[in-house]
Design a protein around this motif. Structure first.
Motif, PDB file in Angstrom:
ATOM      1  N   LEU A 119       0.830  -1.205   0.000  1.00 34.57           N
ATOM      2  CA  LEU A 119       0.000   0.000   0.000  1.00 34.57           C
ATOM      3  C   LEU A 119       0.867   1.259   0.000  1.00 34.57           C
ATOM      4  N   LEU A 120       2.024   1.191   0.657  1.00 34.94           N
ATOM      5  CA  LEU A 120       2.916   2.358   0.618  1.00 34.94           C
ATOM      6  C   LEU A 120       3.458   2.572  -0.790  1.00 34.94           C
ATOM      7  N   ALA A 121       3.852   1.471  -1.437  1.00 42.68           N
ATOM      8  CA  ALA A 121       4.350   1.583  -2.818  1.00 42.68           C
ATOM      9  C   ALA A 121       3.245   2.132  -3.721  1.00 42.68           C
ATOM     10  N   ALA A 122       2.011   1.686  -3.468  1.00 41.36           N
ATOM     11  CA  ALA A 122       0.887   2.155  -4.274  1.00 41.36           C
ATOM     12  C   ALA A 122       0.668   3.651  -4.064  1.00 41.36           C
ATOM     13  N   LEU A 123       0.800   4.065  -2.804  1.00 46.82           N
ATOM     14  CA  LEU A 123       0.620   5.483  -2.489  1.00 46.82           C
ATOM     15  C   LEU A 123       1.646   6.336  -3.247  1.00 46.82           C
ATOM     16  N   GLN A 124       2.916   5.853  -3.194  1.00 46.09           N
ATOM     17  CA  GLN A 124       3.970   6.600  -3.876  1.00 46.09           C
ATOM     18  C   GLN A 124       3.830   6.541  -5.393  1.00 46.09           C
ATOM     19  N   GLY A 125       3.269   5.435  -5.892  1.00 45.83           N
ATOM     20  CA  GLY A 125       3.232   5.272  -7.347  1.00 45.83           C
ATOM     21  C   GLY A 125       1.871   5.547  -7.946  1.00 45.83           C
ATOM     22  N   ARG A 126       0.992   6.191  -7.181  1.00 47.74           N
ATOM     23  CA  ARG A 126      -0.389   6.258  -7.691  1.00 47.74           C
ATOM     24  C   ARG A 126      -0.524   7.139  -8.926  1.00 47.74           C
ATOM     25  N   ASP A 127       0.471   8.011  -9.167  1.00 51.01           N
ATOM     26  CA  ASP A 127       0.419   8.808 -10.398  1.00 51.01           C
ATOM     27  C   ASP A 127       0.592   7.936 -11.632  1.00 51.01           C
ATOM     28  N   ARG A 128       1.209   6.778 -11.408  1.00 51.84           N
ATOM     29  CA  ARG A 128       1.455   5.907 -12.566  1.00 51.84           C
ATOM     30  C   ARG A 128       0.287   4.961 -12.837  1.00 51.84           C
ATOM     31  N   PHE A 129      -0.758   5.001 -12.012  1.00 54.00           N
ATOM     32  CA  PHE A 129      -1.922   4.149 -12.247  1.00 54.00           C
ATOM     33  C   PHE A 129      -2.612   4.589 -13.536  1.00 54.00           C
ATOM     34  N   ALA A 130      -2.683   3.665 -14.519  1.00 54.38           N
ATOM     35  CA  ALA A 130      -3.185   4.070 -15.838  1.00 54.38           C
ATOM     36  C   ALA A 130      -4.688   3.853 -15.979  1.00 54.38           C
ATOM     37  N   GLY A 131      -5.292   3.223 -14.997  1.00 47.77           N
ATOM     38  CA  GLY A 131      -6.736   3.045 -15.048  1.00 47.77           C
ATOM     39  C   GLY A 131      -7.188   1.923 -15.962  1.00 47.77           C
ATOM     40  N   GLU A 132      -6.223   1.089 -16.388  1.00 49.71           N
ATOM     41  CA  GLU A 132      -6.620   0.012 -17.306  1.00 49.71           C
ATOM     42  C   GLU A 132      -7.165  -1.204 -16.564  1.00 49.71           C
ATOM     43  N   SER A 133      -6.818  -1.323 -15.290  1.00 47.95           N
ATOM     44  CA  SER A 133      -7.393  -2.412 -14.504  1.00 47.95           C
ATOM     45  C   SER A 133      -8.080  -1.780 -13.300  1.00 47.95           C
ATOM     46  N   SER A 134      -8.816  -2.607 -12.565  1.00 44.87           N
ATOM     47  CA  SER A 134      -9.474  -2.052 -11.384  1.00 44.87           C
ATOM     48  C   SER A 134      -8.420  -1.727 -10.331  1.00 44.87           C
ATOM     49  N   GLU A 135      -8.809  -0.911  -9.378  1.00 46.73           N
ATOM     50  CA  GLU A 135      -7.912  -0.566  -8.280  1.00 46.73           C
ATOM     51  C   GLU A 135      -7.404  -1.840  -7.590  1.00 46.73           C
ATOM     52  N   ARG A 136      -8.323  -2.792  -7.375  1.00 47.39           N
ATOM     53  CA  ARG A 136      -7.912  -3.992  -6.652  1.00 47.39           C
ATOM     54  C   ARG A 136      -6.889  -4.797  -7.453  1.00 47.39           C
ATOM     55  N   SER A 137      -7.119  -5.003  -8.749  1.00 52.50           N
ATOM     56  CA  SER A 137      -6.126  -5.821  -9.466  1.00 52.50           C
ATOM     57  C   SER A 137      -4.793  -5.089  -9.566  1.00 52.50           C
ATOM     58  N   TRP A 138      -4.853  -3.776  -9.605  1.00 46.72           N
ATOM     59  CA  TRP A 138      -3.595  -3.009  -9.597  1.00 46.72           C
ATOM     60  C   TRP A 138      -2.834  -3.276  -8.291  1.00 46.72           C
ATOM     61  N   LEU A 139      -3.536  -3.216  -7.180  1.00 44.06           N
ATOM     62  CA  LEU A 139      -2.901  -3.465  -5.882  1.00 44.06           C
ATOM     63  C   LEU A 139      -2.393  -4.907  -5.770  1.00 44.06           C
ATOM     64  N   VAL A 140      -3.200  -5.859  -6.253  1.00 45.43           N
ATOM     65  CA  VAL A 140      -2.775  -7.262  -6.192  1.00 45.43           C
ATOM     66  C   VAL A 140      -1.501  -7.459  -7.017  1.00 45.43           C
ATOM     67  N   GLY A 141      -1.426  -6.776  -8.159  1.00 44.64           N
ATOM     68  CA  GLY A 141      -0.224  -6.856  -8.994  1.00 44.64           C
ATOM     69  C   GLY A 141       1.012  -6.374  -8.245  1.00 44.64           C
ATOM     70  N   ILE A 142       0.876  -5.272  -7.549  1.00 49.87           N
ATOM     71  CA  ILE A 142       2.012  -4.757  -6.760  1.00 49.87           C
ATOM     72  C   ILE A 142       2.382  -5.752  -5.663  1.00 49.87           C
ATOM     73  N   LEU A 143       1.346  -6.275  -5.012  1.00 45.29           N
ATOM     74  CA  LEU A 143       1.581  -7.234  -3.926  1.00 45.29           C
ATOM     75  C   LEU A 143       2.367  -8.453  -4.415  1.00 45.29           C
ATOM     76  N   LYS A 144       1.994  -8.964  -5.578  1.00 43.45           N
ATOM     77  CA  LYS A 144       2.679 -10.165  -6.086  1.00 43.45           C
ATOM     78  C   LYS A 144       4.157  -9.886  -6.323  1.00 43.45           C
ATOM     79  N   HIS A 145       4.458  -8.673  -6.789  1.00 43.67           N
ATOM     80  CA  HIS A 145       5.876  -8.320  -6.964  1.00 43.67           C
ATOM     81  C   HIS A 145       6.600  -8.239  -5.629  1.00 43.67           C
ATOM     82  N   LYS A 146       5.911  -7.722  -4.631  1.00 45.65           N
ATOM     83  CA  LYS A 146       6.538  -7.622  -3.298  1.00 45.65           C
ATOM     84  C   LYS A 146       6.827  -9.013  -2.734  1.00 45.65           C
ATOM     85  N   VAL A 147       5.905  -9.957  -2.963  1.00 46.59           N
ATOM     86  CA  VAL A 147       6.126 -11.314  -2.466  1.00 46.59           C
ATOM     87  C   VAL A 147       7.324 -11.943  -3.183  1.00 46.59           C
TER      88      VAL A 147
END
Lengths: 194, 85
Positions: A42-70
């Motif tokens: 969520l911190l990475a998402a907060l810092q990177g939210r300008d890069r959210f392109a709106g092509e996926s839902s907010e949740r899948s965007w967050l899940v994508g970031i989470l998978k990279h963190k894992v």
């Protein structure tokens, strides 16, 4: 800008916190680590939210970031040797075979699963058992299983992301699948003596 | 002749890579002769199909009994995400 937009970050924990947590827990097994990863995500998402392109839902965007963190977590800790969990699982599985490598016919040989597959998949019990079986896997095995079967990444992609050899990956997947098959069979499949 | 132990490893491998013919042939023969390993293969395919068709039911399906963030973590993370005045 795509069709989706982001909600207020203050709402993220309420809206997605538990979902992200369960995603992380499935892959890492350890609740403390899973919570840390949700926080990092969520911190990475907060810092990177300008890069959210709106092509996926907010949740899948967050899940994508989470998978990279894992993935980052497991790559950083890749030098840990095999854990006791892994050794226990391997020993147990090797017991399924007699000395010359055949199934012990009356006990460990795979049984016939008689129930209709379409019906099994509709039963909540099946999914509860499957989740429990995945949660019994050693963390690294649970993680590669998720990458391969849930995320549908190729062997090459997983090896590259985690910096492991293909042989290493295939052995882990083999052990994970053997555990899941046996665990499902014991706990919920309609069995017929062979 | 492959042992069942070896055959199960190859069955799993075949889900992740294209097996070379020198392994594929002995595996095929083993599966024709061994009902246990043949079931083993069907079961792995079933599990793959189940998970791929319903990934959301494996990871994070919403229900009251599912594990959730601890109140402490919830509070800590919310604090990080809230702008300071």
């Amino acid at each position: 800008m795509g069709p989706h937009s982001l909600s207020d970050p203050e709402q993220w924990v309420n809206q997605h916190g538990d979902y992200l947590f369960r995603c992380a827990l499935l892959r890492m097994r350890d609740p403390r680590l899973a919570e840390d990863v949700v926080q990092e995500t969520l911190l990475a998402a907060l810092q990177g939210r300008d890069r959210f392109a709106g092509e996926s839902s907010e949740r899948s965007w967050l899940v994508g970031i989470l998978k990279h963190k894992v993935i980052d977590h497991f790559r950083k800790n890749s030098r840990e040797g095999p854990s006791e969990d892994v050794e226990r699982l391997i020993n147990e599985q090797d017991q399924s075979f007699h000395g010359r490598g055949g199934w012990k016919r009356d006990t460990t040989g795979p049984k016939e699963w008689t129930e209709d597959p379409g019906i099994i998949l509709e039963r909540k019990e099946f999914w509860d058992v499957l989740k429990r079986c995945v949660s019994e896997l050693p963390p690294r095995m649970a993680h590669v299983f998720s990458l391969r079967e849930i995320d549908d990444l190729s062997s090459e992609e997983i090896c590259k992301a985690l910096n492991i050899t293909a042989t290493n990956l295939w052995v882990m997947l083999h052990r994970a699948r053997m555990h899941l098959r046996r665990c499902l069979e014991i706990n919920c499949m309609g069995l017929k003596a062979s | 002749m492959l042992s069942c132990k070896e055959a199960t490893r190859l069955v799993s491998d075949s889900l992740d890579r294209k097996l070379p013919f020198r392994l594929l042939l002995p595996l095929r023969i083993h599966l024709l002769l061994c009902k246990f390993c043949d079931r083993y293969r069907k079961h792995l395919l079933f599990i793959r199909e189940a998970v791929r068709r319903h990934p959301d039911r494996v990871e994070g399906h919403e229900e009251p009994s599912s594990p959730s963030l601890s109140p402490e973590a919830r509070e800590r993370i919310t604090r990080f995400l809230t702008p300071e005045d």
